[in-house]
Design a protein around this motif. Structure first.
Motif, PDB file in Angstrom:
ATOM      1  N   UNK A 148       0.831  -1.197   0.000  1.00  0.00           N
ATOM      2  CA  UNK A 148       0.000   0.000   0.000  1.00  0.00           C
ATOM      3  C   UNK A 148       0.866   1.247   0.000  1.00  0.00           C
ATOM      4  N   UNK A 149       1.993   1.152   0.716  1.00  0.00           N
ATOM      5  CA  UNK A 149       2.879   2.301   0.796  1.00  0.00           C
ATOM      6  C   UNK A 149       3.662   2.496  -0.497  1.00  0.00           C
ATOM      7  N   UNK A 150       4.137   1.393  -1.067  1.00  0.00           N
ATOM      8  CA  UNK A 150       5.005   1.460  -2.242  1.00  0.00           C
ATOM      9  C   UNK A 150       4.215   1.598  -3.543  1.00  0.00           C
ATOM     10  N   UNK A 151       3.020   1.058  -3.571  1.00  0.00           N
ATOM     11  CA  UNK A 151       2.133   1.112  -4.739  1.00  0.00           C
ATOM     12  C   UNK A 151       2.797   0.749  -6.074  1.00  0.00           C
ATOM     13  N   UNK A 152       3.373  -0.446  -6.200  1.00  0.00           N
ATOM     14  CA  UNK A 152       3.879  -0.834  -7.522  1.00  0.00           C
ATOM     15  C   UNK A 152       2.715  -0.980  -8.504  1.00  0.00           C
ATOM     16  N   UNK A 153       1.555  -1.261  -7.967  1.00  0.00           N
ATOM     17  CA  UNK A 153       0.370  -1.336  -8.804  1.00  0.00           C
ATOM     18  C   UNK A 153      -0.799  -0.767  -8.024  1.00  0.00           C
ATOM     19  N   UNK A 154      -1.738  -0.154  -8.756  1.00  0.00           N
ATOM     20  CA  UNK A 154      -2.931   0.370  -8.101  1.00  0.00           C
ATOM     21  C   UNK A 154      -4.057  -0.624  -8.308  1.00  0.00           C
ATOM     22  N   UNK A 155      -4.537  -1.274  -7.226  1.00  0.00           N
ATOM     23  CA  UNK A 155      -5.664  -2.197  -7.400  1.00  0.00           C
ATOM     24  C   UNK A 155      -6.916  -1.399  -7.772  1.00  0.00           C
ATOM     25  N   UNK A 156      -7.684  -1.857  -8.746  1.00  0.00           N
ATOM     26  CA  UNK A 156      -8.852  -1.093  -9.176  1.00  0.00           C
ATOM     27  C   UNK A 156     -10.165  -1.784  -8.825  1.00  0.00           C
ATOM     28  N   UNK A 157     -10.316  -3.033  -9.225  1.00  0.00           N
ATOM     29  CA  UNK A 157     -11.620  -3.669  -9.000  1.00  0.00           C
ATOM     30  C   UNK A 157     -11.502  -5.182  -8.878  1.00  0.00           C
ATOM     31  N   UNK A 158     -12.415  -5.777  -8.095  1.00  0.00           N
ATOM     32  CA  UNK A 158     -12.632  -7.227  -8.104  1.00  0.00           C
ATOM     33  C   UNK A 158     -13.983  -7.439  -8.762  1.00  0.00           C
ATOM     34  N   UNK A 159     -14.015  -8.099  -9.893  1.00  0.00           N
ATOM     35  CA  UNK A 159     -15.281  -8.162 -10.627  1.00  0.00           C
ATOM     36  C   UNK A 159     -15.945  -9.511 -10.467  1.00  0.00           C
ATOM     37  N   UNK A 160     -17.155  -9.593 -10.986  1.00  0.00           N
ATOM     38  CA  UNK A 160     -17.850 -10.874 -11.013  1.00  0.00           C
ATOM     39  C   UNK A 160     -17.783 -11.416 -12.423  1.00  0.00           C
ATOM     40  N   UNK A 161     -17.826 -12.734 -12.547  1.00  0.00           N
ATOM     41  CA  UNK A 161     -17.854 -13.299 -13.888  1.00  0.00           C
ATOM     42  C   UNK A 161     -19.290 -13.636 -14.232  1.00  0.00           C
ATOM     43  N   UNK A 162     -19.706 -13.258 -15.438  1.00  0.00           N
ATOM     44  CA  UNK A 162     -21.082 -13.508 -15.863  1.00  0.00           C
ATOM     45  C   UNK A 162     -21.122 -14.514 -16.995  1.00  0.00           C
ATOM     46  N   UNK A 163     -22.299 -15.077 -17.159  1.00  0.00           N
ATOM     47  CA  UNK A 163     -22.480 -16.029 -18.229  1.00  0.00           C
ATOM     48  C   UNK A 163     -23.959 -16.068 -18.563  1.00  0.00           C
ATOM     49  N   UNK A 164     -24.265 -16.083 -19.848  1.00  0.00           N
ATOM     50  CA  UNK A 164     -25.662 -16.163 -20.241  1.00  0.00           C
ATOM     51  C   UNK A 164     -25.949 -17.545 -20.786  1.00  0.00           C
ATOM     52  N   UNK A 165     -27.126 -18.087 -20.481  1.00  0.00           N
ATOM     53  CA  UNK A 165     -27.458 -19.394 -21.046  1.00  0.00           C
ATOM     54  C   UNK A 165     -28.956 -19.520 -21.260  1.00  0.00           C
ATOM     55  N   UNK A 166     -29.338 -20.483 -22.083  1.00  0.00           N
ATOM     56  CA  UNK A 166     -30.754 -20.768 -22.280  1.00  0.00           C
ATOM     57  C   UNK A 166     -31.287 -21.459 -21.046  1.00  0.00           C
ATOM     58  N   UNK A 167     -32.590 -21.317 -20.820  1.00  0.00           N
ATOM     59  CA  UNK A 167     -33.179 -21.878 -19.616  1.00  0.00           C
ATOM     60  C   UNK A 167     -33.135 -23.412 -19.601  1.00  0.00           C
ATOM     61  N   UNK A 168     -33.098 -24.012 -20.802  1.00  0.00           N
ATOM     62  CA  UNK A 168     -33.115 -25.479 -20.828  1.00  0.00           C
ATOM     63  C   UNK A 168     -31.763 -26.110 -20.554  1.00  0.00           C
ATOM     64  N   UNK A 169     -30.759 -25.308 -20.271  1.00  0.00           N
ATOM     65  CA  UNK A 169     -29.448 -25.844 -19.892  1.00  0.00           C
ATOM     66  C   UNK A 169     -29.367 -25.802 -18.372  1.00  0.00           C
ATOM     67  N   UNK A 170     -29.169 -26.947 -17.760  1.00  0.00           N
ATOM     68  CA  UNK A 170     -29.081 -26.954 -16.303  1.00  0.00           C
ATOM     69  C   UNK A 170     -27.753 -27.546 -15.857  1.00  0.00           C
ATOM     70  N   UNK A 171     -27.381 -27.259 -14.630  1.00  0.00           N
ATOM     71  CA  UNK A 171     -26.121 -27.768 -14.095  1.00  0.00           C
ATOM     72  C   UNK A 171     -25.121 -26.662 -13.888  1.00  0.00           C
ATOM     73  N   UNK A 172     -24.217 -26.876 -12.933  1.00  0.00           N
ATOM     74  CA  UNK A 172     -23.210 -25.868 -12.611  1.00  0.00           C
ATOM     75  C   UNK A 172     -22.170 -25.795 -13.712  1.00  0.00           C
ATOM     76  N   UNK A 173     -21.939 -24.599 -14.226  1.00  0.00           N
ATOM     77  CA  UNK A 173     -20.969 -24.434 -15.307  1.00  0.00           C
ATOM     78  C   UNK A 173     -19.713 -23.699 -14.868  1.00  0.00           C
ATOM     79  N   UNK A 174     -19.908 -22.595 -14.149  1.00  0.00           N
ATOM     80  CA  UNK A 174     -18.760 -21.766 -13.783  1.00  0.00           C
ATOM     81  C   UNK A 174     -18.107 -22.286 -12.514  1.00  0.00           C
ATOM     82  N   UNK A 175     -16.785 -22.295 -12.519  1.00  0.00           N
ATOM     83  CA  UNK A 175     -16.076 -22.650 -11.307  1.00  0.00           C
ATOM     84  C   UNK A 175     -15.635 -21.363 -10.627  1.00  0.00           C
TER      85      UNK A 175
END
Lengths: 538, 342
Positions: free
Chosen positions: A498-525
């Motif tokens: 935090x003091x040295x700041x070699x990099x500035x952290x910006x965001x932790x995002x969520x991963x999204x995925x779109x699918x048809x309703x007839x597809x079931x089961x866990x896909x994303x890890x």
């Protein structure tokens, strides 16, 4: 004459329409057995050992291969996979794996296995990485980025075959993240028998292009930039696969993927845009998962003026992160205070959010000796990632912010991804918008790659920042398995960062995925990656 | 007819010489090293480079270089793509059939819809039907094709969900490419899902083909209308009327045939325009044809591919022109005797 040809064509058209009309019940047969996944890019190869790009991992690891052990369940506990159990000696340096005896490799047009998986395959897969004299070490360039980053070669002293189904790893020191690293998508098991067959015909390089693994699907066809075709592995050891064909439709344009999802040409799409449009439709589902990732602005600390930590601080004061979260992530991400996301046990709530203050930024810049500002170049990743869906716009926002404190920013964006990365590792940039996705839940997966010297010196991170104190703290933390003391070490690291700041952290995002309703089961890890093993189509 | 054929052949050869000369000169006009632009061998080692210089005669004068380039062309060697490192000729052979398929289907739609509409307009000259058809054709002619394509996707794929928005065939079906023309390949394949695949391919081609067909169709409407009106004015129609034939007999027996001959003449000319439209449409509908590939190559500054693609596409269009000239000449004896121009 004209009437004849017209009549002819009309008849043809009618026949066509009739066929479309009457065979609706047959249409169901092939498409219900197949899943089309619209992915965002072409894989670089078909062996996860030699890559780090998440596009390639998505396309290969969980579909074609298995690892010795895996992460399962809510808490991401380590659980058996190819190894049915394992045993660690008290000093933590010897780990013995007992392998399952019923695992078949893929039977394809280019390889027919004659035996089940055994200890030789495990030895082959890891010796290929460890032993630079190994026949297959240099076949695809001899680079194993993930394993280099975690110092795998220094850590593992020896791998022995105790019997046909027992393997022992000897470590040079105890390492609390070793098992977690073995459970990642990179540590897959290849077939030694297949490699021997390839050697016999002098076509070694095919091992990473025509894959043979033990996973739920096997390779059938690949056309770069167009599609990958997998079929179900009929002798899969875990259980029966519900679908017969898995097809990756490679669609780099994000509007193209959205259109294909809305038009039902894809069953599942990666990284969808226009989330509201998907939620509105009753026949589509939007999934989200909180990923362990980070988008950051990394400074090339070997180049002036960014070797001055006051300049880095000034820039940090000037960046309006909230505006970025709203504009780039549509509010679907958390502001990053440090490199560690809040969900990890190593997160330290004492680290405050970096302040946004133009006046402080100007003062700090004056203090650093740049009252008139300067001109810098900012490299924005030319690809979409979960952690940064639109680096170019983010770069433009940051450029606008920095304008206010007198820094002119030239945005560099025009390179292909592989060339971009190469130039970053050569240190051509002043600052770069990059990111990181964890491969497993252990917090070390953030610290060693982002702040450890072995990794930053390779250049992928873009900072070239090596601090001996930080490096020692990270190493010490790995030698103990006591979570409380590990947390203290990491807390110290975060304070220095935090003091040295070699990099500035910006965001932790969520991963999204779109699918048809007839597809079931866990896909994303949760820790990156996608698996079609348990997917069903109704 | 012999002289006609020789004239066309002459024209063909000279145009090809001009085309290849242009394509050859492009490698010097593009930025970068001319030899790399011509061969696409970006990563050649010094030894390989010496071999290439020898092969392409880059150490002698420009005419020998051109001749060496021509002899490579005759061997079917257009160099390799700078971006994908695949031979350009094989890429073109894979992609050109898709473009031909799209263009031909579009041409058929444009003719089958446009010509009868033009005739109807001419027969009802200056009446309601004529005005409506002219209005619609003007509208169709003015709509930019990229907008029309996107609109069609929005309506038929996204809102109604009737037609697929991209590609030639759903990836579910595996069809071995033999001729490259998808419909023939499907019919020749021995897949058990042949008929499903055939329907799927039909559904895929409807939208892009209609979009490509829009502009040529409006041209055909106006051509057919003018040509029919000319024919109806001519003396032999008046003579037929005087003989006492009914109006529909005149149209059917005399007018349509003679009006068609004049329309056919322009089909070849429209084809170049059609292929240009197809290139834009291929990008919108992700149709895996040569137009999309060429546009991608332009973005990637793949000079070898641009050169080879332009050469292949322009020779293809030119061959179609010559063929349509022959068809016209075969149908209309007047053309091969008097009409030496064109």
């Amino acid at each position: 004459m004209s009437f004849d040809s017209t009549r002819c064509f009309l008849t043809f058209l009618c026949i066509n329409l009739l066929m479309i009309g009457c065979s609706n019940e047959n249409v169901a047969t092939l498409s219900t057995k197949s899943i089309i996944y619209c992915s965002e890019g072409s894989p670089e190869g078909f062996n996860p050992q030699i890559v780090i790009s998440s596009t390639t991992i998505d396309a290969t690891s969980n579909q074609l291969y298995n690892s010795l052990i895996t992460h399962k369940g809510e808490d991401n506990e380590l659980s058996p996979a190819i190894a049915k159990s394992w045993h660690i000696t008290r000093d933590g340096t010897k780990i013995t794996f007992y392998l399952r005896q019923d695992i078949d490799f893929h039977n394809t047009s280019y390889f027919t296995p004659t035996r089940k998986l055994n200890a030789d395959d495990v030895l082959f897969s890891f010796n290929r990485i460890l032993d630079s004299e190994h026949e297959y070490h240099d076949v695809s360039g001899g680079s194993y980025p993930f394993f280099e980053r975690i110092n795998f070669n220094d850590l593992v002293e020896d791998i022995e075959k105790l019997n046909e189904y027992t393997v022992r790893f000897t470590l040079s020191r105890p390492d609390s993240s070793f098992l977690a690293n073995l459970a990642t998508d990179f540590a897959v098991i290849l077939s030694k028998e297949y490699a021997d067959n390839l050697s016999a015909t002098y076509s070694q390089q095919q091992i990473d292009l025509l894959p043979i693994g033990t996973g739920p699907f096997k390779y059938k066809e690949y056309r770069a930039g167009a599609f990958i075709r997998y079929t179900a592995h009929e002798n899969y050891w875990q259980k029966d696969i519900n679908i017969e064909h898995l097809i990756f439709d490679i669609t780099p344009s994000n509007t193209g993927r959205l259109t294909k999802l809305l038009a039902k040409e894809c069953d599942v799409v990666s990284y969808p845009i226009a989330h509201n449009k998907i939620v509105e439709r009753s026949d589509l589902v939007l999934n989200e998962i909180t990923s362990f990732n980070l988008a950051y602005l990394g400074f090339n600390t070997t180049k002036a003026p960014f070797n001055n930590k006051l300049v880095r601080k000034a820039i940090s004061y000037a960046i309006n992160k909230e505006a970025i979260i709203d504009a780039i992530y549509f509010g679907k991400a958390d502001i990053a205070n440090s490199i560690i996301p809040p969900a990890s046990w190593a997160y330290d709530e004492n680290i405050p959010e970096q302040e946004y203050s133009i006046s402080k930024a100007i003062n700090t810049l004056n203090e650093a000796g740049y009252p008139d500002g300067f001109t810098m170049n900012l490299w924005a990743m030319p690809v979409e990632r979960a952690f940064n869906p639109d680096a170019l716009t983010m770069a433009k926002l940051i450029a606008g912010d920095l304008q206010k404190i007198g820094i002119n920013v030239n945005i560099i964006y025009d390179y292909e991804w592989d060339i971009f990365l190469k130039l970053i590792t050569e240190g051509q940039h002043h600052a770069a918008l990059l990111g990181w996705t964890a491969d497993h839940p252990d917090p070390d997966n953030f610290f060693t790659p982002l702040l450890g010297c072995s990794s930053t010196s390779q250049g992928y991170i873009g900072t070239f920042w090596c601090n001996d104190e930080v490096d020692d703290l990270i190493k010490q933390s790995l030698q103990t398995s006591n979570i409380r003391s590990r947390k203290e070490y990491y807390s110290d690291v975060l304070k220095i960062a935090e003091d040295e700041l070699p990099l500035i952290p910006i965001a932790h995002s969520k991963r999204f995925q779109g699918r048809s309703k007839n597809i079931s089961g866990q896909l994303l890890k949760p820790f990156g990656g996608i698996t079609f093993e348990k997917v069903k189509k109704n | 007819m012999l002289i006609f054929t020789l004239r066309r052949l002459n024209l063909f050869i000279f145009t090809l010489i001009v085309l290849t000369a242009l394509s050859f000169s492009l490698s010097f006009l593009f930025p970068g090293d001319a030899l790399i632009n011509l061969t696409g061998q970006v990563n050649a080692t010094p030894e390989q480079r010496l071999l290439l210089i020898e092969e392409y005669k880059f150490n002698s004068n420009i005419f020998q270089q051109y001749w060496a380039y021509l002899s490579h062309l005759f061997d079917g060697d257009l160099g390799v793509s700078i971006a994908s490192h695949l031979p350009i000729s094989s890429e073109i052979m894979n992609l050109l059939p898709a473009t031909i398929e799209l263009s031909v289907v579009a041409l058929i739609i444009a003719m089958v819809v446009g010509i009868p509409l033009g005739f109807i307009a001419a027969v009802n000259h200056e009446k309601f039907a004529d005005n409506t058809i002219l209005f619609v054709s003007m509208l169709g002619y003015s709509i930019p094709i990229f907008w029309l394509g996107l609109l069609a996707i929005l309506i038929f794929s996204i809102e109604l969900g009737w037609l697929p928005s991209a590609g030639r065939l759903s990836l579910v079906y595996e069809i071995e490419p033999i001729t490259g023309i998808q419909f023939f390949d499907i019919l020749m394949s021995n897949s058990e899902y042949k008929w499903q695949a055939f329907q799927d391919a039909t559904l895929h081609i409807i939208m892009p083909a209609c979009v490509v067909a829009m502009a040529p169709m409006t041209t055909f409407i106006r051509l057919a209308r003018t040509s029919m009106m000319e024919v109806l004015e001519s003396s032999y129609i008046k003579a037929a009327k005087a003989k006492g034939l009914t109006f529909w007999q005149i149209i059917h027996r005399h007018a349509i045939r003679n009006a068609l001959v004049n329309v056919i003449r322009y089909v070849g000319l429209r084809f170049a325009n059609l292929v240009t439209l197809a290139m834009v449409t291929e990008v919108i509908f992700s149709w895996p044809g040569i137009g999309r590939w060429l546009i991608e190559s332009i973005f990637q500054r793949d000079y070898t591919a641009i050169q080879g693609g332009l050469l292949a596409l322009s020779s293809f269009i030119f061959i179609v022109h010559i063929l349509s000239d022959f068809i016209y000449a075969a149908l209309n004896p007047l053309a091969r005797e008097h009409n030496h121009g064109a």
